[in-house]
Design an enzyme around this catalytic site. Sequence first.
Site, PDB file in Angstrom:
ATOM      1  N   ILE A 171      31.147  32.001  10.554  1.00  0.00           N
ATOM      2  CA  ILE A 171      30.215  32.677   9.597  1.00  0.00           C
ATOM      3  C   ILE A 171      30.049  31.873   8.333  1.00  0.00           C
ATOM      4  O   ILE A 171      31.041  31.253   7.779  1.00  0.00           O
ATOM      5  CB  ILE A 171      30.976  33.884   9.122  1.00  0.00           C
ATOM      6  CG1 ILE A 171      31.612  34.670  10.297  1.00  0.00           C
ATOM      7  CG2 ILE A 171      30.115  34.676   8.174  1.00  0.00           C
ATOM      8  CD1 ILE A 171      30.373  35.507  11.240  1.00  0.00           C
ATOM      9  N   HIS A 217      30.215  32.430   4.800  1.00  0.00           N
ATOM     10  CA  HIS A 217      30.227  33.541   3.948  1.00  0.00           C
ATOM     11  C   HIS A 217      29.655  33.540   2.664  1.00  0.00           C
ATOM     12  O   HIS A 217      29.327  32.432   2.240  1.00  0.00           O
ATOM     13  CB  HIS A 217      31.798  33.735   3.867  1.00  0.00           C
ATOM     14  CG  HIS A 217      32.568  33.955   4.969  1.00  0.00           C
ATOM     15  ND1 HIS A 217      32.686  35.047   5.288  1.00  0.00           N
ATOM     16  CD2 HIS A 217      33.505  33.245   5.591  1.00  0.00           C
ATOM     17  CE1 HIS A 217      33.432  35.285   6.257  1.00  0.00           C
ATOM     18  NE2 HIS A 217      34.059  34.269   6.507  1.00  0.00           N
ATOM     19  N   LYS A 223      39.994  39.289   6.922  1.00  0.00           N
ATOM     20  CA  LYS A 223      38.551  40.100   6.858  1.00  0.00           C
ATOM     21  C   LYS A 223      38.271  40.933   7.887  1.00  0.00           C
ATOM     22  O   LYS A 223      37.480  41.669   8.018  1.00  0.00           O
ATOM     23  CB  LYS A 223      37.471  39.052   6.839  1.00  0.00           C
ATOM     24  CG  LYS A 223      37.491  38.123   5.832  1.00  0.00           C
ATOM     25  CD  LYS A 223      36.484  37.240   5.793  1.00  0.00           C
ATOM     26  CE  LYS A 223      36.474  36.274   4.470  1.00  0.00           C
ATOM     27  NZ  LYS A 223      37.515  35.258   4.883  1.00  0.00           N
ATOM     28  N   ILE A 277      43.683  24.773   3.991  1.00  0.00           N
ATOM     29  CA  ILE A 277      42.028  25.087   3.987  1.00  0.00           C
ATOM     30  C   ILE A 277      41.741  25.855   4.954  1.00  0.00           C
ATOM     31  O   ILE A 277      41.122  25.416   6.138  1.00  0.00           O
ATOM     32  CB  ILE A 277      41.058  23.933   3.842  1.00  0.00           C
ATOM     33  CG1 ILE A 277      41.891  22.813   2.841  1.00  0.00           C
ATOM     34  CG2 ILE A 277      39.656  24.137   3.835  1.00  0.00           C
ATOM     35  CD1 ILE A 277      41.637  23.112   1.422  1.00  0.00           C
ATOM     36  N   CYS A 333      27.291  24.495  36.795  1.00  0.00           N
ATOM     37  CA  CYS A 333      27.039  23.296  36.209  1.00  0.00           C
ATOM     38  C   CYS A 333      28.305  22.142  35.966  1.00  0.00           C
ATOM     39  O   CYS A 333      27.869  20.950  36.076  1.00  0.00           O
ATOM     40  CB  CYS A 333      26.272  23.648  35.084  1.00  0.00           C
ATOM     41  SG  CYS A 333      27.501  24.099  33.850  1.00  0.00           S
TER      42      CYS A 333
HETATM   43  C1  LIG Z   1      40.453  32.484  13.355  1.00  0.00           C
HETATM   44  C2  LIG Z   1      39.674  31.655  12.373  1.00  0.00           C
HETATM   45  C3  LIG Z   1      38.304  32.137  11.800  1.00  0.00           C
HETATM   46  C4  LIG Z   1      37.655  31.396  10.764  1.00  0.00           C
HETATM   47  N1  LIG Z   1      36.440  32.171  10.350  1.00  0.00           N
HETATM   48  C5  LIG Z   1      35.744  31.218   9.571  1.00  0.00           C
HETATM   49  C6  LIG Z   1      34.598  31.656   9.020  1.00  0.00           C
HETATM   50  O1  LIG Z   1      34.131  32.511   9.854  1.00  0.00           O
HETATM   51  N2  LIG Z   1      33.908  31.128   8.121  1.00  0.00           N
HETATM   52  C7  LIG Z   1      34.456  29.921   7.260  1.00  0.00           C
HETATM   53  O2  LIG Z   1      33.930  29.626   6.252  1.00  0.00           O
HETATM   54  N3  LIG Z   1      35.838  29.595   7.755  1.00  0.00           N
HETATM   55  C8  LIG Z   1      36.464  30.133   9.045  1.00  0.00           C
HETATM   56  N4  LIG Z   1      37.642  29.772   9.180  1.00  0.00           N
HETATM   57  C9  LIG Z   1      38.221  28.549   8.393  1.00  0.00           C
HETATM   58  C10 LIG Z   1      37.593  27.503   9.059  1.00  0.00           C
HETATM   59  O3  LIG Z   1      37.442  27.237  10.256  1.00  0.00           O
HETATM   60  C11 LIG Z   1      38.498  26.122   8.468  1.00  0.00           C
HETATM   61  O4  LIG Z   1      38.845  26.439   7.116  1.00  0.00           O
HETATM   62  C12 LIG Z   1      37.900  24.912   8.589  1.00  0.00           C
HETATM   63  O5  LIG Z   1      37.659  24.543   9.934  1.00  0.00           O
HETATM   64  C13 LIG Z   1      39.176  23.643   8.389  1.00  0.00           C
HETATM   65  O6  LIG Z   1      38.594  22.505   8.852  1.00  0.00           O
HETATM   66  P1  LIG Z   1      39.400  21.078   8.612  1.00  0.00           P
HETATM   67  O7  LIG Z   1      38.619  20.239   8.716  1.00  0.00           O
HETATM   68  O8  LIG Z   1      40.269  21.145   7.366  1.00  0.00           O
HETATM   69  O9  LIG Z   1      40.551  21.461   9.600  1.00  0.00           O
HETATM   70  P2  LIG Z   1      40.655  21.128  11.235  1.00  0.00           P
HETATM   71  O10 LIG Z   1      39.269  21.520  12.002  1.00  0.00           O
HETATM   72  O11 LIG Z   1      41.585  21.844  11.920  1.00  0.00           O
HETATM   73  O12 LIG Z   1      40.633  19.782  11.347  1.00  0.00           O
HETATM   74  C14 LIG Z   1      41.997  18.868  11.100  1.00  0.00           C
HETATM   75  C15 LIG Z   1      41.749  17.691  11.952  1.00  0.00           C
HETATM   76  O13 LIG Z   1      42.948  16.796  11.868  1.00  0.00           O
HETATM   77  C16 LIG Z   1      43.457  16.524  13.092  1.00  0.00           C
HETATM   78  N5  LIG Z   1      44.843  15.780  12.715  1.00  0.00           N
HETATM   79  C17 LIG Z   1      45.979  16.578  12.402  1.00  0.00           C
HETATM   80  N6  LIG Z   1      47.032  15.751  12.201  1.00  0.00           N
HETATM   81  C18 LIG Z   1      46.545  14.485  12.573  1.00  0.00           C
HETATM   82  C19 LIG Z   1      47.029  13.092  12.395  1.00  0.00           C
HETATM   83  N7  LIG Z   1      48.431  13.011  12.336  1.00  0.00           N
HETATM   84  N8  LIG Z   1      46.189  12.300  12.734  1.00  0.00           N
HETATM   85  C20 LIG Z   1      44.974  12.288  13.089  1.00  0.00           C
HETATM   86  N9  LIG Z   1      44.323  13.237  12.935  1.00  0.00           N
HETATM   87  C21 LIG Z   1      45.201  14.425  12.786  1.00  0.00           C
HETATM   88  C22 LIG Z   1      43.403  17.547  13.704  1.00  0.00           C
HETATM   89  O14 LIG Z   1      43.647  17.073  15.227  1.00  0.00           O
HETATM   90  C23 LIG Z   1      41.892  18.238  13.350  1.00  0.00           C
HETATM   91  O15 LIG Z   1      40.803  17.746  14.051  1.00  0.00           O
HETATM   92  C24 LIG Z   1      38.389  30.480  10.398  1.00  0.00           C
HETATM   93  C25 LIG Z   1      39.483  29.878  10.759  1.00  0.00           C
HETATM   94  C26 LIG Z   1      40.037  30.560  11.783  1.00  0.00           C
HETATM   95  C27 LIG Z   1      41.155  29.743  12.530  1.00  0.00           C
END
Ligand SMILES: Cc1cc2nc3c(=O)[nH]c(=O)nc-3n(C[C@H](O)[C@H](O)[C@H](O)COP(=O)(O)OP(=O)(O)OC[C@H]3O[C@@H](n4cnc5c(N)ncnc54)[C@H](O)[C@@H]3O)c2cc1C
Length: 486
Positions: free
Chosen positions: A54, A56, A256, A341, A445
């Site tokens: 979403i 938001h 939510k 985050i 597939c």
């Molecule tokens: C159930 C759920 C529902 C959500 N719904 C929404 C929504 O509808 N709308 C919205 O705006 N947000 C939503 N969010 C929040 C959103 O998904 C996150 O805020 C966002 O994806 C965070 O992105 P990121 O890149 O910080 O984290 P991530 O996508 O977790 O990326 C972090 C990356 O770091 C890598 N990593 C970790 N440690 C290391 C290391 N030591 N060395 C190298 N790489 C490493 C991991 O493999 C990963 O790929 C939701 C989250 C969840 C879990």
Amino acid sequence: MIRETVNLIDVCIIGGGVVGLNIAREISRYRLHVCVLEKEEDVGRGCSKANSGIVHGGYSDEPGTLKAELCVAGNRLYEQLDRELHFGYRKTGSLVLAFAAEELPTLEKLLENGRKNGVTGLRIIERQELLLREPHLNPAVLAALLCEAAGVTSPYEFSIALAENSLVNGVDLRLQEEVLAIEPLGGEFHLKTSQESLRAKFVVNCAGIFSDRIAAMVGIDEYRVSPRRGQYVILDKDQNHLVQSVIFQVPSRLGKGILVTPTLHGNLMIGPNAEEIDDKTDVGTDAETLANMVTQARRSVPGFDMRKALTSFAGNRPVSNQKDWVIDDSRIPGFINLIGIDSPGLTAAPAIACKVFAILQQHGLTMEPKPDFQPQRLPIIRKKAADFAGDLNATDPSLHIICRCEQVTEAEILDCLSRGIPVRSLDAVKFRTRAGMGRCQGAFCGPRVRELLSRELAVPSTEICGKGECSSTLVKRARRSDLQKL
Ligand SMILES: Cc1cc2nc3c(=O)[nH]c(=O)nc-3n(C[C@H](O)[C@H](O)[C@H](O)COP(=O)(O)OP(=O)(O)OC[C@H]3O[C@@H](n4cnc5c(N)ncnc54)[C@H](O)[C@@H]3O)c2cc1C
């Protein structure tokens, strides 16, 4: 064998999720050596792949917080980003439903929050108008908060699009490279990864649920990031007609609440719950929890048919011990920490990138624009006309259907292999093209994609990872036959 990278990298981003990749793409506009280190075999495999998708509006976060500010700012960047990167975004609007008189003050509070946060297109609508907009809602609904600015996106395609475009603009993307240690030394950072030793002027910690461990590597050890799991069920596209907008219920302390939403590609999705768990990597699902969620979702939309359930999945919210998101550059010069985050991080990610860009500038990083920055990235999935004459046996790749359910052609799969990011598993193909996401969930597939990958990569088909097999963790999921009984 550990390699030694001699060159000094300007900015090293840890984590190839939607946050790290938005930052990478933003600073790829400048003449800098930018490197993204990601421990998984593909980008966007953390919580960026497993969320509600979403975009938001920005009414639910406390005014004055980073979450509120960056959610509203991020939402406003989506249309333009989608025009450039074609990952898929649709403004659907969202509704927060109230069923009892005691829930109405919460709608008022959300409306007030939204106005303070600068959200436009917000109003409370009464039952009659609501049921005209969404005739399949529970008729017991009293009122709802309408947010016209909300929409849906495909979170994993967003990450892939950002990574592809960053690559074209010179970002150095290193997959399957886990950061193991970081040492600040003489005004720069020495990083040890599972593959090599690196030196960087700036480090940006975007490691999601593991960001507390990365911070601890440089001695910042007061952060704790804990997993709060959210499970989901995906239903077949023939259930999608039941809702046009994202349907929430009045939120609780933990989040939510259970939503019912159309997905970008036309499925119906139900979820997520909120479970405090111990294992950061446990993204399993179970039928008992999903049964509870289905009951709660029926309060909003009673008529969906669980016999049409396709699959379930879960994601872990990175919930920190801080009140708000942390985007902090104050402890160790040149080290920028992004902690906790969680939602709405997907929405906010483009605005988070602008904030980190500004921090890097304040730290004196010279930003000389690249005259040849390429903002455009073409889509992988082609829109098929109503009279599309694809065929399982066609010799023309653009007509040769590999995935019957989602009408994925050989040309689309070949295209996804040619974009610079190594694509070596059925999952990597699935998240780029949707092959395997339809009714048969890859039963038909899967072997055809495997054969194609084997031919194109010139490796035996036994070396191609199947569904979930390339992930660093094993996932236990509720069986589809159990979902269909809920
Ligand atoms: C159930 C759920 C529902 C959500 N719904 C929404 C929504 O509808 N709308 C919205 O705006 N947000 C939503 N969010 C929040 C959103 O998904 C996150 O805020 C966002 O994806 C965070 O992105 P990121 O890149 O910080 O984290 P991530 O996508 O977790 O990326 C972090 C990356 O770091 C890598 N990593 C970790 N440690 C290391 C290391 N030591 N060395 C190298 N790489 C490493 C991991 O493999 C990963 O790929 C939701 C989250 C969840 C879990």
